[in-house]
Design a protein around this motif. Structure first.
Motif, PDB file in Angstrom:
ATOM      1  N   ASP A   1      -8.602   0.948   3.069  1.00 50.19           N
ATOM      2  CA  ASP A   1      -7.542   0.674   2.094  1.00 50.19           C
ATOM      3  C   ASP A   1      -6.761  -0.587   2.463  1.00 50.19           C
ATOM      4  O   ASP A   1      -6.453  -1.421   1.614  1.00 50.19           O
ATOM      5  CB  ASP A   1      -6.592   1.861   1.993  1.00 50.19           C
ATOM      6  CG  ASP A   1      -7.237   3.074   1.330  1.00 50.19           C
ATOM      7  OD1 ASP A   1      -8.171   2.879   0.536  1.00 50.19           O
ATOM      8  OD2 ASP A   1      -6.810   4.205   1.625  1.00 50.19           O
ATOM      9  N   GLN A   2      -6.428  -0.688   3.743  1.00 49.42           N
ATOM     10  CA  GLN A   2      -5.700  -1.877   4.199  1.00 49.42           C
ATOM     11  C   GLN A   2      -6.580  -3.130   4.111  1.00 49.42           C
ATOM     12  O   GLN A   2      -6.093  -4.210   3.749  1.00 49.42           O
ATOM     13  CB  GLN A   2      -5.214  -1.669   5.638  1.00 49.42           C
ATOM     14  CG  GLN A   2      -4.129  -0.616   5.771  1.00 49.42           C
ATOM     15  CD  GLN A   2      -4.692   0.787   5.915  1.00 49.42           C
ATOM     16  OE1 GLN A   2      -5.897   1.023   5.791  1.00 49.42           O
ATOM     17  NE2 GLN A   2      -3.811   1.754   6.202  1.00 49.42           N
TER      18      GLN A   2
ATOM     19  N   ASN B   1       3.771  -6.473   3.461  1.00 46.18           N
ATOM     20  CA  ASN B   1       3.138  -5.262   3.993  1.00 46.18           C
ATOM     21  C   ASN B   1       3.362  -5.232   5.504  1.00 46.18           C
ATOM     22  O   ASN B   1       2.446  -5.490   6.285  1.00 46.18           O
ATOM     23  CB  ASN B   1       1.634  -5.268   3.686  1.00 46.18           C
ATOM     24  CG  ASN B   1       1.335  -5.303   2.204  1.00 46.18           C
ATOM     25  OD1 ASN B   1       1.257  -4.288   1.535  1.00 46.18           O
ATOM     26  ND2 ASN B   1       1.178  -6.518   1.677  1.00 46.18           N
TER      27      ASN B   1
ATOM     28  N   TRP C   1      -5.898  -6.625   1.884  1.00 45.73           N
ATOM     29  CA  TRP C   1      -5.969  -7.995   2.401  1.00 45.73           C
ATOM     30  C   TRP C   1      -6.975  -8.815   1.592  1.00 45.73           C
ATOM     31  O   TRP C   1      -6.689  -9.954   1.202  1.00 45.73           O
ATOM     32  CB  TRP C   1      -6.335  -7.953   3.870  1.00 45.73           C
ATOM     33  CG  TRP C   1      -6.641  -9.260   4.544  1.00 45.73           C
ATOM     34  CD1 TRP C   1      -7.746  -9.551   5.295  1.00 45.73           C
ATOM     35  CD2 TRP C   1      -5.835 -10.458   4.570  1.00 45.73           C
ATOM     36  NE1 TRP C   1      -7.692 -10.835   5.780  1.00 45.73           N
ATOM     37  CE2 TRP C   1      -6.521 -11.415   5.351  1.00 45.73           C
ATOM     38  CE3 TRP C   1      -4.609 -10.795   4.008  1.00 45.73           C
ATOM     39  CZ2 TRP C   1      -6.037 -12.695   5.582  1.00 45.73           C
ATOM     40  CZ3 TRP C   1      -4.110 -12.087   4.235  1.00 45.73           C
ATOM     41  CH2 TRP C   1      -4.822 -13.009   5.008  1.00 45.73           C
TER      42      TRP C   1
ATOM     43  N   LEU D   1       0.699   4.267   1.227  1.00 40.37           N
ATOM     44  CA  LEU D   1      -0.070   5.105   2.144  1.00 40.37           C
ATOM     45  C   LEU D   1       0.460   6.536   2.123  1.00 40.37           C
ATOM     46  O   LEU D   1       1.653   6.795   2.290  1.00 40.37           O
ATOM     47  CB  LEU D   1       0.017   4.540   3.559  1.00 40.37           C
ATOM     48  CG  LEU D   1      -0.561   3.132   3.740  1.00 40.37           C
ATOM     49  CD1 LEU D   1      -0.390   2.693   5.184  1.00 40.37           C
ATOM     50  CD2 LEU D   1      -2.021   3.092   3.340  1.00 40.37           C
TER      51      LEU D   1
ATOM     52  N   HIS E   1     -10.139   1.158   8.435  1.00 44.72           N
ATOM     53  CA  HIS E   1      -8.977   0.942   7.571  1.00 44.72           C
ATOM     54  C   HIS E   1      -9.409   0.335   6.235  1.00 44.72           C
ATOM     55  O   HIS E   1      -9.011  -0.780   5.889  1.00 44.72           O
ATOM     56  CB  HIS E   1      -7.975   0.012   8.260  1.00 44.72           C
ATOM     57  CG  HIS E   1      -7.654   0.383   9.675  1.00 44.72           C
ATOM     58  ND1 HIS E   1      -6.973   1.537  10.006  1.00 44.72           N
ATOM     59  CD2 HIS E   1      -7.935  -0.243  10.843  1.00 44.72           C
ATOM     60  CE1 HIS E   1      -6.842   1.606  11.326  1.00 44.72           C
ATOM     61  NE2 HIS E   1      -7.423   0.541  11.859  1.00 44.72           N
TER      62      HIS E   1
ATOM     63  N   ILE F   1       0.932  -3.959   8.283  1.00 40.89           N
ATOM     64  CA  ILE F   1      -0.414  -4.521   8.452  1.00 40.89           C
ATOM     65  C   ILE F   1      -0.308  -5.905   9.081  1.00 40.89           C
ATOM     66  O   ILE F   1       0.338  -6.809   8.540  1.00 40.89           O
ATOM     67  CB  ILE F   1      -1.171  -4.628   7.115  1.00 40.89           C
ATOM     68  CG1 ILE F   1      -1.188  -3.281   6.383  1.00 40.89           C
ATOM     69  CG2 ILE F   1      -2.600  -5.109   7.354  1.00 40.89           C
ATOM     70  CD1 ILE F   1      -1.825  -3.338   5.005  1.00 40.89           C
TER      71      ILE F   1
ATOM     72  N   CYS G   1      -1.021   5.732   9.535  1.00 39.21           N
ATOM     73  CA  CYS G   1      -2.305   5.315  10.092  1.00 39.21           C
ATOM     74  C   CYS G   1      -2.112   4.972  11.561  1.00 39.21           C
ATOM     75  O   CYS G   1      -1.055   4.480  11.961  1.00 39.21           O
ATOM     76  CB  CYS G   1      -2.842   4.085   9.351  1.00 39.21           C
ATOM     77  SG  CYS G   1      -3.208   4.396   7.615  1.00 39.21           S
TER      78      CYS G   1
ATOM     79  N   THR H   1       1.788 -10.105   5.306  1.00 44.03           N
ATOM     80  CA  THR H   1       2.437  -9.189   6.251  1.00 44.03           C
ATOM     81  C   THR H   1       3.922  -9.032   5.940  1.00 44.03           C
ATOM     82  O   THR H   1       4.497  -7.957   6.168  1.00 44.03           O
ATOM     83  CB  THR H   1       2.238  -9.679   7.697  1.00 44.03           C
ATOM     84  OG1 THR H   1       0.836  -9.693   7.994  1.00 44.03           O
ATOM     85  CG2 THR H   1       2.941  -8.783   8.692  1.00 44.03           C
TER      86      THR H   1
ATOM     87  N   LEU I   1       0.811  -1.206   0.000  1.00 38.42           N
ATOM     88  CA  LEU I   1       0.000   0.000   0.000  1.00 38.42           C
ATOM     89  C   LEU I   1       0.851   1.265   0.000  1.00 38.42           C
ATOM     90  O   LEU I   1       1.669   1.456   0.897  1.00 38.42           O
ATOM     91  CB  LEU I   1      -0.910   0.024   1.227  1.00 38.42           C
ATOM     92  CG  LEU I   1      -2.045  -0.969   1.193  1.00 38.42           C
ATOM     93  CD1 LEU I   1      -2.692  -1.038   2.561  1.00 38.42           C
ATOM     94  CD2 LEU I   1      -3.067  -0.544   0.165  1.00 38.42           C
TER      95      LEU I   1
END
Length: 445
Positions: free
Chosen positions: A340-341, A61, A345, A20, A338, A64, A24, A58, A18
């Motif tokens: 976008d996150q 990312n 996923w 970002l 969240h 997350i 966040c 993960t 992502l």
């Protein structure tokens, strides 16, 4: 899974890192840039492969984290409904085509079509038809994650004559060769089978068939498959029809035949059968056949099974051999902090990077075609014959989708109550189903 494959999966996951724009906050309120997504599922057997997916995700990312919660089927939906009503639902949950309409009507589920369009997700990678199951009025509420079909499972010690099991026929009048096979597998306390004129239906040691009566308005685990094979259709259109057809004589004939099995002693009486689930009853060796979904392959052919089993195709009815084909998806809570996150996923869950991992574990058949191929290879390598499920999935006209409409919970309870009243001997099939159909269709007026 090999290190090479895990690395490949992680590399594929990296494509959805992502970008970002701003940090966040995590769930504790700190401005660390880390996010924990709560993810719910109900199948304990699927938890390990999806944990492997989460590990790969993960790794690609690292900001997350996926937090899993697994609960059994009935408790799962009760808990989810409660959490949604309280405004504290998980960010992402495993969804079922029968349940998601209620989330749509309550505005509790996120439309992901803008994400799908923006990221140009290839919907052609999935098993035919699955991508359309979670769409209404141009809005999309999930990406396909797996599919399942139905087949007969039988105890190989109780069913020793297997000739012709792949060509069984059925009709509601005399039951065809399917009823003959059930009768032959039914044994009374004196060792006489159901074809013996001296068979004692009041003292049965092994029932030839174990039905499922807590099967809602769909009958996926038995009566629905045979009813469609008898020419029954659930709705005026599917998905999102508004007129059910539970008063169809073809369905009444089918339910009447199941009641006939009870009357003959070939199936246990509804109010006398065990409180154990069907899988557990089959493991006691007191039932020969039942109808199951492909998600139970590991249950019956795995190392934990207490009996020896094999699968056979469903019988062919007057309208052919038919099996329900169903698929799950992953839903995003409309109130997630969240989005976008959560989409990242869900997109990964719906990709070959994850579904190939799941396929190699051979717990389910992933919706992505490459994942299905890996599942088939894993079953073959383990010596498991699962063709009864896969052959029917690709047979022309051999599958049907379960009904998807509004008022799913109410419809399910009304129809299940009606069918249970029939098998308890409290009502005639046509009368009970006509009354239920009137109640169901009144919901749409």
């Amino acid at each position: 899974m090999s290190r090479l494959r895990m690395a490949a999966a992680a590399l594929s996951a990296a494509a959805i890192v992502l970008p970002l724009a701003a940090a966040c906050s995590d769930e504790s309120g700190g401005d660390t840039g880390n996010v924990t997504l709560n993810y719910w599922l109900w199948d304990d057997k699927q938890l390990p492969p999806y944990q492997a997916c989460a590990d790969a995700f993960t790794k690609a990312n690292p900001n997350i984290t996926i937090k899993f919660t697994q609960t059994a089927w009935s408790q799962y939906w009760q808990n989810l409904t409660t959490q949604l009503a309280a405004g504290s639902a998980p960010d992402v949950w495993t969804d079922h085509a029968s349940y998601y309409p209620q989330f749509v009507s309550s505005n509790q589920i996120l439309d992901i079509q803008p994400f799908v369009t923006k990221d140009k997700v290839d919907l052609g990678q999935y098993q035919a038809g699955l991508a359309d199951l979670f769409v209404k009025d141009g809005k999309r509420y999930g990406l396909p994650k797996d599919w399942d079909t139905m087949a007969l499972v039988y105890n190989t010690k109780l069913v020793t004559d297997t000739a012709g099991l792949d060509k069984l026929t059925w009709n509601p009048s005399d039951g065809g060769t399917f009823e003959q096979a059930i009768a032959k597998a039914t044994v009374d306390s004196q060792g006489r089978n159901g074809l013996d004129p001296a068979f004692d239906k009041n003292n049965v040691k092994v029932h030839g068939f174990l039905p499922e009566w807590a099967d809602g308005s769909q009958g996926q685990n038995g009566w629905g498959d045979l009813a469609v094979a008898n020419g029954f259709t659930y709705l005026d259109k599917n998905p999102w029809g508004t007129k059910y057809k539970y008063d169809d004589p073809k369905l009444a004939e089918t339910i009447g035949w199941f009641k006939h099995l009870i009357d003959k002693g070939y199936a246990p009486k509804f109010d006398k059968q065990s409180n154990l689930g069907r899988d557990a009853v089959m493991d006691t060796g007191t039932a020969a056949y039942t109808i199951v979904g492909s998600w139970t392959i590991g249950t019956y052919l795995g190392t934990g099974a207490k009996q020896q089993y094999a699968f056979a195709p469903l019988p062919t009815g007057p309208s052919g051999r038919k099996t329900a084909i169903n698929g799950l998806s992953d839903a995003i809570y409309a109130g997630t902090k969240h989005p976008d996150q959560a989409w990242a996923w869900v997109k990964f869950l719906g990709s070959s990077a994850c579904q190939d991992i799941v396929g190699e574990k051979a717990v389910v058949f992933p919706a992505v075609k490459s994942g299905t191929e890996k599942a088939l290879a894993a079953h073959k390598a383990a010596g498991r014959n699962v063709q009864a499920f896969t052959d029917q999935a690709t047979a022309s006209g051999g599958t049907f989708f379960l009904p998807i409409t509004d008022h799913g919970n109410e419809v399910s309870q009304i129809v299940q109550d009606a069918i249970q009243s029939v098998v308890l001997g409290q009502a005639a099939p046509a009368d009970a189903l006509k009354k239920a159909n009137d109640q169901v269709n009144a919901l749409f007026k």
